[in-house]
Design a protein around this motif. Structure first.
Motif, PDB file in Angstrom:
ATOM      1  N   SER A 142       0.833  -1.189   0.000  1.00  0.00           N
ATOM      2  CA  SER A 142       0.000   0.000   0.000  1.00  0.00           C
ATOM      3  C   SER A 142       0.880   1.255   0.000  1.00  0.00           C
ATOM      4  CB  SER A 142      -0.923  -0.043   1.219  1.00  0.00           C
ATOM      5  OG  SER A 142      -1.584   1.170   1.391  1.00  0.00           O
ATOM      6  N   PHE A 143       1.932   1.233   0.796  1.00  0.00           N
ATOM      7  CA  PHE A 143       2.869   2.371   0.889  1.00  0.00           C
ATOM      8  C   PHE A 143       3.582   2.576  -0.446  1.00  0.00           C
ATOM      9  CE2 PHE A 143       6.599   4.731   2.292  1.00  0.00           C
ATOM     10  CZ  PHE A 143       6.139   5.505   3.344  1.00  0.00           C
ATOM     11  N   LEU A 144       4.119   1.472  -0.986  1.00  0.00           N
ATOM     12  CA  LEU A 144       4.873   1.554  -2.241  1.00  0.00           C
ATOM     13  C   LEU A 144       3.985   2.043  -3.378  1.00  0.00           C
ATOM     14  CD1 LEU A 144       6.945  -1.767  -1.977  1.00  0.00           C
ATOM     15  CD2 LEU A 144       7.757   0.581  -1.584  1.00  0.00           C
ATOM     16  N   GLY A 145       2.685   1.729  -3.278  1.00  0.00           N
ATOM     17  CA  GLY A 145       1.747   2.117  -4.334  1.00  0.00           C
ATOM     18  C   GLY A 145       1.550   3.626  -4.453  1.00  0.00           C
ATOM     19  N   LEU A 146       2.059   4.384  -3.458  1.00  0.00           N
ATOM     20  CA  LEU A 146       1.916   5.842  -3.498  1.00  0.00           C
ATOM     21  C   LEU A 146       3.198   6.553  -3.897  1.00  0.00           C
ATOM     22  CD1 LEU A 146      -0.335   6.134  -0.404  1.00  0.00           C
ATOM     23  CD2 LEU A 146      -0.925   6.979  -2.674  1.00  0.00           C
ATOM     24  N   LEU A 147       4.236   5.764  -4.142  1.00  0.00           N
ATOM     25  CA  LEU A 147       5.538   6.412  -4.342  1.00  0.00           C
ATOM     26  C   LEU A 147       5.728   6.954  -5.759  1.00  0.00           C
ATOM     27  CD1 LEU A 147       7.941   4.380  -2.028  1.00  0.00           C
ATOM     28  CD2 LEU A 147       6.561   6.411  -1.568  1.00  0.00           C
ATOM     29  N   ASP A 148       4.701   6.842  -6.598  1.00  0.00           N
ATOM     30  CA  ASP A 148       4.758   7.570  -7.871  1.00  0.00           C
ATOM     31  C   ASP A 148       4.530   9.066  -7.623  1.00  0.00           C
ATOM     32  OD1 ASP A 148       2.048   6.617  -7.167  1.00  0.00           O
ATOM     33  OD2 ASP A 148       1.438   7.778  -8.934  1.00  0.00           O
ATOM     34  N   LEU A 149       3.937   9.427  -6.482  1.00  0.00           N
ATOM     35  CA  LEU A 149       3.773  10.839  -6.122  1.00  0.00           C
ATOM     36  C   LEU A 149       5.137  11.387  -5.676  1.00  0.00           C
ATOM     37  CD1 LEU A 149       0.496  10.538  -4.017  1.00  0.00           C
ATOM     38  CD2 LEU A 149       0.700  11.297  -6.388  1.00  0.00           C
ATOM     39  N   ASP A 150       5.333  12.685  -5.874  1.00  0.00           N
ATOM     40  CA  ASP A 150       6.637  13.226  -5.458  1.00  0.00           C
ATOM     41  C   ASP A 150       6.600  13.649  -3.985  1.00  0.00           C
ATOM     42  OD1 ASP A 150       4.887  15.278  -6.201  1.00  0.00           O
ATOM     43  OD2 ASP A 150       6.535  16.716  -6.321  1.00  0.00           O
ATOM     44  N   PHE A 151       7.135  12.777  -3.146  1.00  0.00           N
ATOM     45  CA  PHE A 151       7.317  13.101  -1.734  1.00  0.00           C
ATOM     46  C   PHE A 151       8.777  13.444  -1.506  1.00  0.00           C
ATOM     47  CE2 PHE A 151       3.551  10.327  -1.503  1.00  0.00           C
ATOM     48  CZ  PHE A 151       2.699  11.179  -0.809  1.00  0.00           C
ATOM     49  N   ASP A 152       9.026  14.370  -0.566  1.00  0.00           N
ATOM     50  CA  ASP A 152      10.411  14.707  -0.257  1.00  0.00           C
ATOM     51  C   ASP A 152      11.060  13.622   0.580  1.00  0.00           C
ATOM     52  OD1 ASP A 152      10.603  17.441  -1.434  1.00  0.00           O
ATOM     53  OD2 ASP A 152       8.909  17.784  -0.092  1.00  0.00           O
ATOM     54  N   GLN A 153      10.317  13.073   1.559  1.00  0.00           N
ATOM     55  CA  GLN A 153      10.859  12.057   2.462  1.00  0.00           C
ATOM     56  C   GLN A 153       9.778  11.031   2.729  1.00  0.00           C
ATOM     57  OE1 GLN A 153      14.039  12.630   3.830  1.00  0.00           O
ATOM     58  NE2 GLN A 153      14.233  14.737   3.106  1.00  0.00           N
ATOM     59  N   ARG A 154      10.228   9.823   3.067  1.00  0.00           N
ATOM     60  CA  ARG A 154       9.280   8.741   3.358  1.00  0.00           C
ATOM     61  C   ARG A 154       9.676   8.074   4.679  1.00  0.00           C
ATOM     62  NH1 ARG A 154      10.182   9.681  -2.099  1.00  0.00           N
ATOM     63  NH2 ARG A 154      12.270   9.855  -1.218  1.00  0.00           N
ATOM     64  N   SER A 155       8.694   7.623   5.456  1.00  0.00           N
ATOM     65  CA  SER A 155       8.992   6.961   6.732  1.00  0.00           C
ATOM     66  C   SER A 155       7.930   5.918   7.051  1.00  0.00           C
ATOM     67  CB  SER A 155       9.043   7.990   7.870  1.00  0.00           C
ATOM     68  OG  SER A 155       9.254   7.343   9.108  1.00  0.00           O
ATOM     69  N   LEU A 156       8.383   4.718   7.355  1.00  0.00           N
ATOM     70  CA  LEU A 156       7.439   3.627   7.626  1.00  0.00           C
ATOM     71  C   LEU A 156       7.818   2.760   8.832  1.00  0.00           C
ATOM     72  CD1 LEU A 156       4.989   1.891   6.779  1.00  0.00           C
ATOM     73  CD2 LEU A 156       6.404   0.847   5.005  1.00  0.00           C
ATOM     74  N   ALA A 157       9.113   2.662   9.117  1.00  0.00           N
ATOM     75  CA  ALA A 157       9.555   1.605  10.029  1.00  0.00           C
ATOM     76  C   ALA A 157       9.650   2.017  11.492  1.00  0.00           C
ATOM     77  CB  ALA A 157      10.915   1.074   9.572  1.00  0.00           C
ATOM     78  N   ASN A 158       8.927   1.304  12.346  1.00  0.00           N
ATOM     79  CA  ASN A 158       9.143   1.348  13.792  1.00  0.00           C
ATOM     80  C   ASN A 158      10.252   0.343  14.146  1.00  0.00           C
ATOM     81  OD1 ASN A 158       7.865  -1.061  13.317  1.00  0.00           O
ATOM     82  ND2 ASN A 158       6.119  -0.702  14.672  1.00  0.00           N
ATOM     83  N   SER A 159      10.482   0.119  15.430  1.00  0.00           N
ATOM     84  CA  SER A 159      11.604  -0.765  15.819  1.00  0.00           C
ATOM     85  C   SER A 159      11.517  -2.121  15.153  1.00  0.00           C
ATOM     86  CB  SER A 159      11.620  -0.976  17.339  1.00  0.00           C
ATOM     87  OG  SER A 159      11.851   0.235  18.007  1.00  0.00           O
ATOM     88  N   ALA A 160      10.352  -2.756  15.231  1.00  0.00           N
ATOM     89  CA  ALA A 160      10.235  -4.121  14.717  1.00  0.00           C
ATOM     90  C   ALA A 160      10.548  -4.164  13.227  1.00  0.00           C
ATOM     91  CB  ALA A 160       8.825  -4.663  14.986  1.00  0.00           C
ATOM     92  N   ALA A 161      10.086  -3.171  12.489  1.00  0.00           N
ATOM     93  CA  ALA A 161      10.346  -3.151  11.045  1.00  0.00           C
ATOM     94  C   ALA A 161      11.807  -2.799  10.751  1.00  0.00           C
ATOM     95  CB  ALA A 161       9.401  -2.161  10.366  1.00  0.00           C
TER      96      ALA A 161
END
Ligand SMILES: *Cc1c(COP(=O)(O)O)cnc(C)c1O
Length: 358
Positions: A177-196
Motif C-alpha cells: 500500500s505504501f509503495l503504491g503511493l511512491l509515484d507521487l513526489d514526496f520529499d521524504q518517506r517513513s514507515l519503520a518502527n523498531s520491529a520493522a
C-alpha cells in the motif's frame, strides 16, 4: 531514603540508536521519545542523543516543547499532528514537523496563517485503521498540499499494525500500500518502527522511527533483546527490607493467595504497583536478589512485593534486588504479567527517582 531507583544507562541508549542506524545504512532516524522517553526521562535522553540523533519524535505539542527546550536545532516530529487548529501556530513557532492524519487536520493546516511553512508528513492508513488517509484520499491531499503556502517538505508516513509478528501477511500488504503511493513526489518517506527496522529492510525508506529498541526492550514475543544485540537502558533496583520465616500452610500477602507449600523464607522488597511494578505479575515471576533468580510470591502491594527466598538462605535485609534491567530482561517480567515491555517502562511512576550514568 527509600531504597528504590531506576538506574538509566544512557550509553545503552546511544548503543541501541547506533544499532538501529546500522540496520539501515544511509537512512536517518527520529529517536522516538514520546511518553517521557518511554519512562526514561525525555530531557536526559535527548541530551544523550544530542550529537547522534537525526531527529526526535513525540506524541504531542507539550512533549515537543520539552524536546525543543533542551535541543534548539533538533528536527522534531509530531507523530499525531496537531489536535486543534491553534496548535499549528505553536508548531510553526517551535519549528516542528507535523503529521497530518485526517481531513480535519489538513483543512486546519490550509486555513492556518503561519510565520513559516511546516514540514508535513501525510499519514497513510495502510491497513492499521487507527490514523491516516486511505490511498485515494491521500493522493487528493497530496495534490492540494503540494505547493501550499503552509507546507515546506511534503512527506509520506505510515505505521505497521503487525511488524512484531515476523512474516505476517499484513506487513506485506501494508508495505505494498505504501509503495503504491511512491509515484507521487514526496520529499521524504517513513514507515519503520523498531520491529520493522530490525526485520523488514524493504520498509526502511528515508527515515526510521525507532522507539522501544532504543530502550533495550524487544518488540517481539519470540526474539529477545539480547538476541537482537540491544542493551537494556533501565534497571529497576530495590532492596530487601524484611525477611520472614513462614511455616508450611501459612499464607503471604493480600488475599492470602499464596500459601507456603513448605517451610519458606519470604523476602519483602521495596517496590510495588504504585512504583509501576505490575500488580498482575503472577506468582513465579522472576526477581533477582543478589543477582540470583527467585520467584515472586503473593500479590504485589502498593509499595512492596514479596519473594520466595527459600533457596537463598543467606539473603538478608539490605541485599540488592533487581526487578528488571541489565540482568533480568523486562520482557520476561512483562510476559509473566500478561503485558509488554513498553507498558512496564512507560508506567514507572514519578516517585521512583531516576539515576543516570553513561
Ligand atoms: C510510538 C511510535 C513509533 C515507535 O514504535 P516502537 O515500536 O516503539 O519502535 C513509531 N511510529 C509511530 C507512529 C509511533 O506512534
Amino acid at each position: 531514603m527509600r531504597p528504590l531507583v531506576a538506574t538509566i544507562d544512557l550509553s545503552a541508549i546511544r548503543h541501541n540508536y547506533a544499532l538501529a542506524k546500522r540496520c539501515a545504512p544511509g537512512r536517518q532516524a527520529f529517536a522516538v521519545v514520546k511518553a517521557n522517553a518511554y519512562g526514561h526521562g525525555v530531557r536526559e535522553v535527548v541530551d544523550a542523543l544530542r550529537d547522534e540523533a537525526d531527529g526526535f519524535a513525540v506524541a504531542c505539542l507539550e512533549e515537543a516543547a520539552e524536546v525543543r527546550s533542551v535541543h534548539a536545532d533538533a528536527r522534531i516530529l509530531l507523530l499525531e499532528g496537531c489536535f486543534e487548529p491553534a496548535e499549528y501556530l505553536l508548531a510553526a513557532q517551535l519549528r516542528l514537523d507535523v503529521a497530518v492524519q485526517g481531513e480535519e487536520q489538513a483543512c486546519a493546516l490550509l486555513a492556518a496563517n503561519l510565520p513559516a511553512p511546516l514540514n508535513v508528513w501525510l499519514k497513510l492508513d495502510s491497513g492499521m485503521h487507527r490514523l491516516g488517509f486511505a490511498p485515494a484520499a491521500l493522493r487528493a491531499w497530496h495534490g492540494r498540499l503540494r505547493g501550499a503556502a503552509q507546507v515546506a517538505e511534503l512527506n509520506l508516513m505510515s505505521h505497521f499494525a503487525c511488524a512484531d509478528l515476523r512474516g505476517d501477511a499484513q506487513n506485506e500488504d501494508q508495505l505494498e500500500s505504501f509503495l503504491g503511493l511512491l509515484d507521487l513526489d514526496f520529499d521524504q518517506r517513513s514507515l519503520a518502527n523498531s520491529a520493522a527496522i530490525l526485520t523488514i529492510p524493504a520498509a526502511h525508506m528515508d527515515w526510521l522511527r525507532p522507539g522501544i529498541m532504543l530502550y533495550g526492550a524487544t518488540p517481539f514475543a519470540d526474539l529477545s533483546a539480547a538476541e537482537l544485540g540491544l542493551r537494556p537502558a533501565m534497571s529497576l533496583q530495590a532492596q530487601l527490607i524484611a525477611v520472614h520465616e513462614v511455616a508450611a500452610g501459612e499464607s503471604v500477602g493480600y488475599g492470602a493467595s499464596w500459601v507456603a507449600g513448605r517451610p519458606s523464607r519470604i523476602g519483602t522488597v521495596s517496590c510495588g504497583y504504585a512504583d509501576g511494578y505490575p500488580r498482575h505479575a503472577s506468582a513465579g515471576t522472576p526477581v533477582l536478589v543478589n543477582g540470583q533468580r527467585v520467584a515472586l510470591a503473593g500479590r504485589v502491594s502498593m509499595d512492596m512485593l514479596t519473594v520466595d527466598l527459600t533457596e537463598l538462605p543467606a539473603a538478608k535485609v539490605g541485599d540488592p534486588v533487581e526487578l528488571w534491567g541489565e540482568n533480568l530482561p523486562i520482557d520476561e517480567v512483562a510476559a509473566h504479567a500478561g503485558t509488554i515491555g513498553y507498558e512496564l517502562l512507560t508506567k514507572v511512576t514519578a516517585r521512583v527517582p531516576r539515576c543516570y550514568r553513561g
